[in-house]
Design a protein around this motif. Sequence first.
Motif, PDB file in Angstrom:
ATOM      1  N   ALA A 189      74.191   4.636  61.556  1.00  0.00           N
ATOM      2  CA  ALA A 189      72.849   4.320  61.259  1.00  0.00           C
ATOM      3  C   ALA A 189      73.210   2.730  60.013  1.00  0.00           C
ATOM      4  O   ALA A 189      71.809   1.812  60.744  1.00  0.00           O
ATOM      5  CB  ALA A 189      72.994   4.770  59.852  1.00  0.00           C
ATOM      6  N   LEU A 190      74.001   2.143  60.123  1.00  0.00           N
ATOM      7  CA  LEU A 190      73.486   0.787  59.797  1.00  0.00           C
ATOM      8  C   LEU A 190      73.397  -0.575  61.262  1.00  0.00           C
ATOM      9  O   LEU A 190      73.387  -1.216  60.865  1.00  0.00           O
ATOM     10  CB  LEU A 190      74.572  -0.069  58.557  1.00  0.00           C
ATOM     11  CG  LEU A 190      74.752   0.604  57.543  1.00  0.00           C
ATOM     12  CD1 LEU A 190      75.665   0.577  56.581  1.00  0.00           C
ATOM     13  CD2 LEU A 190      73.425   0.689  56.732  1.00  0.00           C
ATOM     14  N   ASP A 191      73.928   0.290  62.019  1.00  0.00           N
ATOM     15  CA  ASP A 191      73.674  -0.864  63.408  1.00  0.00           C
ATOM     16  C   ASP A 191      72.836  -0.448  64.749  1.00  0.00           C
ATOM     17  O   ASP A 191      72.932   1.146  65.270  1.00  0.00           O
ATOM     18  CB  ASP A 191      75.643  -0.586  64.603  1.00  0.00           C
ATOM     19  CG  ASP A 191      75.649  -1.867  65.796  1.00  0.00           C
ATOM     20  OD1 ASP A 191      74.717  -1.849  65.896  1.00  0.00           O
ATOM     21  OD2 ASP A 191      76.585  -1.080  66.138  1.00  0.00           O
ATOM     22  N   ASP A 192      71.843  -0.945  64.350  1.00  0.00           N
ATOM     23  CA  ASP A 192      69.976  -0.679  64.937  1.00  0.00           C
ATOM     24  C   ASP A 192      70.534  -0.883  66.512  1.00  0.00           C
ATOM     25  O   ASP A 192      70.046  -0.655  67.170  1.00  0.00           O
ATOM     26  CB  ASP A 192      69.866  -1.004  64.302  1.00  0.00           C
ATOM     27  CG  ASP A 192      69.545  -3.011  64.346  1.00  0.00           C
ATOM     28  OD1 ASP A 192      70.147  -3.703  64.478  1.00  0.00           O
ATOM     29  OD2 ASP A 192      68.746  -3.318  63.205  1.00  0.00           O
ATOM     30  N   GLN A 193      71.825  -1.081  66.530  1.00  0.00           N
ATOM     31  CA  GLN A 193      72.330  -1.935  68.058  1.00  0.00           C
ATOM     32  C   GLN A 193      72.867  -1.419  68.366  1.00  0.00           C
ATOM     33  O   GLN A 193      73.517  -1.558  69.961  1.00  0.00           O
ATOM     34  CB  GLN A 193      72.353  -3.694  68.519  1.00  0.00           C
ATOM     35  CG  GLN A 193      71.878  -4.862  67.174  1.00  0.00           C
ATOM     36  CD  GLN A 193      70.525  -4.957  68.046  1.00  0.00           C
ATOM     37  OE1 GLN A 193      70.530  -4.737  69.362  1.00  0.00           O
ATOM     38  NE2 GLN A 193      69.749  -5.013  67.754  1.00  0.00           N
ATOM     39  N   ALA A 194      73.002  -0.117  68.067  1.00  0.00           N
ATOM     40  CA  ALA A 194      74.522   0.801  68.592  1.00  0.00           C
ATOM     41  C   ALA A 194      73.956   1.734  69.822  1.00  0.00           C
ATOM     42  O   ALA A 194      72.545   1.782  69.380  1.00  0.00           O
ATOM     43  CB  ALA A 194      75.098   1.873  67.025  1.00  0.00           C
ATOM     44  N   THR A 195      74.550   2.260  70.990  1.00  0.00           N
ATOM     45  CA  THR A 195      74.303   3.087  71.898  1.00  0.00           C
ATOM     46  C   THR A 195      73.911   4.335  71.798  1.00  0.00           C
ATOM     47  O   THR A 195      75.363   4.609  70.684  1.00  0.00           O
ATOM     48  CB  THR A 195      74.374   2.727  72.630  1.00  0.00           C
ATOM     49  OG1 THR A 195      75.937   2.501  72.655  1.00  0.00           O
ATOM     50  CG2 THR A 195      73.756   0.843  73.872  1.00  0.00           C
ATOM     51  N   GLY A 196      73.534   5.694  72.123  1.00  0.00           N
ATOM     52  CA  GLY A 196      74.545   6.917  72.341  1.00  0.00           C
ATOM     53  C   GLY A 196      73.340   7.570  70.977  1.00  0.00           C
ATOM     54  O   GLY A 196      73.011   6.594  70.363  1.00  0.00           O
ATOM     55  N   PRO A 197      74.048   8.868  70.516  1.00  0.00           N
ATOM     56  CA  PRO A 197      72.570   9.469  69.540  1.00  0.00           C
ATOM     57  C   PRO A 197      73.708   8.324  68.275  1.00  0.00           C
ATOM     58  O   PRO A 197      74.737   8.518  67.675  1.00  0.00           O
ATOM     59  CB  PRO A 197      73.664  10.919  69.628  1.00  0.00           C
ATOM     60  CG  PRO A 197      74.807  10.884  70.635  1.00  0.00           C
ATOM     61  CD  PRO A 197      75.139   9.736  71.648  1.00  0.00           C
ATOM     62  N   ARG A 198      72.626   8.598  67.251  1.00  0.00           N
ATOM     63  CA  ARG A 198      72.208   8.375  66.322  1.00  0.00           C
ATOM     64  C   ARG A 198      71.936   9.463  64.572  1.00  0.00           C
ATOM     65  O   ARG A 198      70.725   9.226  64.377  1.00  0.00           O
ATOM     66  CB  ARG A 198      71.788   6.717  65.776  1.00  0.00           C
ATOM     67  CG  ARG A 198      72.715   5.965  66.452  1.00  0.00           C
ATOM     68  CD  ARG A 198      71.868   4.092  66.285  1.00  0.00           C
ATOM     69  NE  ARG A 198      71.736   4.088  65.517  1.00  0.00           N
ATOM     70  CZ  ARG A 198      70.789   3.276  65.076  1.00  0.00           C
ATOM     71  NH1 ARG A 198      69.748   3.148  65.878  1.00  0.00           N
ATOM     72  NH2 ARG A 198      70.407   2.526  63.526  1.00  0.00           N
ATOM     73  N   PRO A 199      72.117  10.036  64.399  1.00  0.00           N
ATOM     74  CA  PRO A 199      71.959  11.213  63.268  1.00  0.00           C
ATOM     75  C   PRO A 199      70.689  10.549  62.149  1.00  0.00           C
ATOM     76  O   PRO A 199      70.389  10.907  61.925  1.00  0.00           O
ATOM     77  CB  PRO A 199      73.074  12.106  63.040  1.00  0.00           C
ATOM     78  CG  PRO A 199      74.357  11.956  63.643  1.00  0.00           C
ATOM     79  CD  PRO A 199      74.364   9.908  64.764  1.00  0.00           C
ATOM     80  N   ALA A 200      71.392   9.773  61.623  1.00  0.00           N
ATOM     81  CA  ALA A 200      70.754   9.132  60.563  1.00  0.00           C
ATOM     82  C   ALA A 200      70.458   8.010  60.678  1.00  0.00           C
ATOM     83  O   ALA A 200      70.834   6.666  61.930  1.00  0.00           O
ATOM     84  CB  ALA A 200      71.884   8.824  59.255  1.00  0.00           C
ATOM     85  N   ARG A 201      69.071   7.698  60.670  1.00  0.00           N
ATOM     86  CA  ARG A 201      68.211   6.337  60.482  1.00  0.00           C
ATOM     87  C   ARG A 201      67.682   5.909  59.177  1.00  0.00           C
ATOM     88  O   ARG A 201      67.673   6.375  58.331  1.00  0.00           O
ATOM     89  CB  ARG A 201      66.845   6.495  61.440  1.00  0.00           C
ATOM     90  CG  ARG A 201      67.503   6.989  63.138  1.00  0.00           C
ATOM     91  CD  ARG A 201      67.882   6.122  63.945  1.00  0.00           C
ATOM     92  NE  ARG A 201      68.179   6.936  65.497  1.00  0.00           N
ATOM     93  CZ  ARG A 201      67.859   6.641  65.930  1.00  0.00           C
ATOM     94  NH1 ARG A 201      66.722   5.805  65.913  1.00  0.00           N
ATOM     95  NH2 ARG A 201      67.859   6.625  67.530  1.00  0.00           N
ATOM     96  N   ARG A 202      67.700   3.970  59.773  1.00  0.00           N
ATOM     97  CA  ARG A 202      67.366   3.780  57.546  1.00  0.00           C
ATOM     98  C   ARG A 202      65.311   4.417  57.413  1.00  0.00           C
ATOM     99  O   ARG A 202      65.595   3.246  56.452  1.00  0.00           O
ATOM    100  CB  ARG A 202      68.113   2.658  57.926  1.00  0.00           C
ATOM    101  CG  ARG A 202      69.310   2.128  57.866  1.00  0.00           C
ATOM    102  CD  ARG A 202      69.542   1.075  57.937  1.00  0.00           C
ATOM    103  NE  ARG A 202      68.637   0.461  56.538  1.00  0.00           N
ATOM    104  CZ  ARG A 202      69.269  -1.256  56.493  1.00  0.00           C
ATOM    105  NH1 ARG A 202      69.475  -2.525  57.370  1.00  0.00           N
ATOM    106  NH2 ARG A 202      69.064  -1.183  55.448  1.00  0.00           N
ATOM    107  N   CYS A 203      64.815   4.084  59.594  1.00  0.00           N
ATOM    108  CA  CYS A 203      63.583   4.451  58.367  1.00  0.00           C
ATOM    109  C   CYS A 203      63.160   5.265  58.955  1.00  0.00           C
ATOM    110  O   CYS A 203      63.697   6.380  59.505  1.00  0.00           O
ATOM    111  CB  CYS A 203      62.388   2.733  58.861  1.00  0.00           C
ATOM    112  SG  CYS A 203      62.932   1.428  58.163  1.00  0.00           S
ATOM    113  N   GLY A 204      61.261   6.000  58.674  1.00  0.00           N
ATOM    114  CA  GLY A 204      61.067   7.215  58.920  1.00  0.00           C
ATOM    115  C   GLY A 204      59.557   7.375  58.592  1.00  0.00           C
ATOM    116  O   GLY A 204      59.474   6.560  57.414  1.00  0.00           O
TER     117      GLY A 204
END
Length: 981
Positions: free
Chosen positions: A818-833
């Motif tokens: 979540a803290l690495d917005d450059q990460a690839t692949g599925p990210r269950p948690a995001r910092r905005c919505g």
Amino acid sequence: MSTPFSAGTLVSARGRDWVVLPESEPDMLVLRPLGGADDDIAAVFPDFEPVTSAQFAPPTPTDLGDARAAGLLRSALRIGFRSGAGPFRSLAGIAVEPRAYQLVPLLMALRQRTVRMLISDDVGIGKTVEAGLIASELLAQGSARGLAVLCSPALAEQWQKELRTKFGIDAELVLASTVSRLERALDLGQSLFDRHSYVIVSTDFIKSTRHRDDFVRHCPDLVIVDEAHTCVAADDTTATAQQLRFTLLERVAADPDRHLLLVTATPHSGKESAFRNLLGLVRPELATVDLGTEAGRRALAPYFVHRKRADVRQYLTREDGLADDSLREETTFPADRHFKDETYKLSAAYRALLDDAIAYASERVTAADRQGRREARIAWWSAIALLRSLVSSPRAAAQTLRTRSATAAAHTAEEADRLGAPLTSDSADTDALEGLDTAPGAETGEAVTDAGGAARLTALAEQAAALEGPTEDRKLAALVTQLKALLKDGYHPIVFCRYIPTAEYVAEHLDNKLGKKTVVQAVTGTLSPQQRIERIEKLADLAGDDPAARRVLVATDCLSEGVNLQHHFDAVVHYDLAWNPTRHDQREGRVDRYGQRRGVVRVVTLYGSDNGIDGKVLDVLIRKHRQIRKDLGISVSVPDAASTGVTDAIVEWLLLRGREASNPQQASLFDADEYRAIDKKAAALAADWQSAAEREKTSRSRFAQHTIHPEEVAREVAAIRDTLGRAGEIRDFVRHSLRALDGVLRDDPDDTGDFTADVSGTPAGLRDALAPAIGGDLVETGRPIPFRTITAVDRGQAALVRTDPTVAALAGYVLNAALDDQATGPRPARRCGVIRTRTVTTRTTLLVVRYRFHLTLPSRTGTRQLVAEDARLLAFTGAPTAAQWLTPADALALLDVTADANTDPGFGERTMRRVLDELPAVTDHLTAYGHDLAAELLASHRRVRSAAGEIVRGLAVTVQDHADVLGAYVYLPAPTAGAVA
């Protein structure tokens, strides 16, 4: 500190962000990774590598998630905390989630400057966890710097495992088998107990005069004594081992500044003086206090925890005055034990062997009576050894007949009694279990030189050996029948035998007789404690995941105390009756304890209806013990002297039967008189036992734990759960995260809340993170990971609690992604919505905020400076510049909101950007809220330590003014029907 980086500030070094810890010096910074554990602490030298101030990066408006992202981010963050700011410093970092009732001893301990407690909760409630909680908290606060656990050598490795896996305490084993290796590594003049801060010590090894003085001189400032009742002597005791242990503990307890935790399920063995001596170790004045008065009970209450299962099965209920149902806690102990007594009759050949052996023993006892008191006692104990092995198994009988009696070496009658006593006591002394399962000898000293006697013993041994197998051994045949019934009903039984030859014989004859999918193993005292555990785990692995597979463990009483077997087994078969019913209770307690998934544990007791021993032992001792336990909900020890009188009377009656063969005219007279003697002594025992039970019932009521009231526990439980998370939150986090990461979940068909997760299709980074926690072999082979709702899980399983290593690894992966917005692949948690929902009527913004606190914690060993973290949800309506703040409960409720309409990505990004641009307007409120939190934390610390005033003075909690906004989520009213989003 002249460095510009004060404790609690955020710095950047080595390519990552760190928190500065109070131990830092001007030329050396002690740093912990942001959100990391104490194990990750590093030292950085600013003169040699760059260290710069850092601020946590704000959320990126393009990194939008769905409605669930806020909850997953918050849960991942809270699970990752290992340095909580609340008064219970250790709870954030231990790998066990304590039950609410297990916090009671901890609360009691924190109200004492020097902790002295007798923890006497019932079998299976979790005394080890309660003692471990106190130990880890005292060490975390700095009130203790070292730890020694005194226990039986058979339990040492289990204590080591419990401390390491649940509390992160890596203790060294100090046993007769390890001390030479440890001493070789010492410096000149150095003590073993100075070299190792945390030790687990064999009580019987350290009690000897050779080692005792060194231990007392260098004893750590925190000592836990397991099975403490075996370490106190009654005033009239003649047991040398108990006297030596008691002397050791008296010297350890003599230091008034030493923390001492005594742990036992049976504090009162029936001897008032032994109980008083136990209390005197806690505090000297308790040895003489009048416990019959209210004043006496109040004096004892702060130091004594004494609860049965009924007291804690349902804890924190409405009856306790609690309105919050979420705090109610039910602990899943088995509801009951189902007893079945199954009889068998001797075959004609076995009957003949028993009669011949009784006649032989009777002749020996009669002859020895004429030779002197020493010879009479030797013959008596030899006769008992022979009779007990005969009713155990033909193999045990044959080995006993071929072995010289240990009592034959006695120089006096008293020494013979001391050597022979274990034959009838079935001692509840844990240390005495080692070697107790060896088959005794039955030769007297005279038989060695008596050619006729030796030949007769040899003939009896050959006669016994010829009876092996279910054809002549009807007891073995009855066992096979009972085991088949248990296995058919889906149970995994443990068969308890008294002697090693019997256990090996039973396991050998059961092999291939219980079906192709049933695996049988034997565990006896011939194996070391570690080998015993390894064989049990191997047995569990052999059975595998096949639901039709069954396992049967055949064991001696080397496994009847201190070993947790509830994960693999759920039934007990008493193949040999113990003459001390407490031993039966301890055997059954290996499976009937917290973590057992069976609602009813089955207990089958085999007994011979015609061997002259089993029937009376069952009626007089075992069934009476069960009835008292059923009536009181706890076990009451059998009065030792009275029970010995009964068993002696039974043996006397059997030996008289041997004499009747040569004097048939007096047969009926002997039978009537001696049988009446048994009944008379049995009646006296029953009266003494019932009196003891009534005293115990009164004692349980008298010493009920009223020092800590349920509402006090509830208040602290609520605070802990608000900070560290609740069970439902953890379960939902694991399920949602694994599904989002392409894991395959399958629910338990029994609707227990348990499930398994196949992680073979998840990202490689997650599998790498899970491998150390759950086992690399499990992840590599693709076997599903079992997740359990109970905290008492077995190897290869994961508990749905925040401190479980598997859950922590998953949370770390989700948070880092979540803290690495450059990460690839599925990210269950995001910092905005941006979420459209009918739940809100105006724009509402939810923030996930991380605070850092600087704690000053005074203790008797000095003041500690600590940095801790906490995460909170804050929400407001309207624009940030005109924010109307919601209550914490309303903010928390937003996590459960679902989207009722889709949000256009472009519109969502624009909305998010406007909110983030205006977010600095709420900085003052976030700062003020942090100061309020600090004040609440300070009040909580003071409340927990309210009775230890000198430890409260100097306590302080301050907050870092700059809080980290980890996540921002905007909830917009959903458009009405027909409108376009």
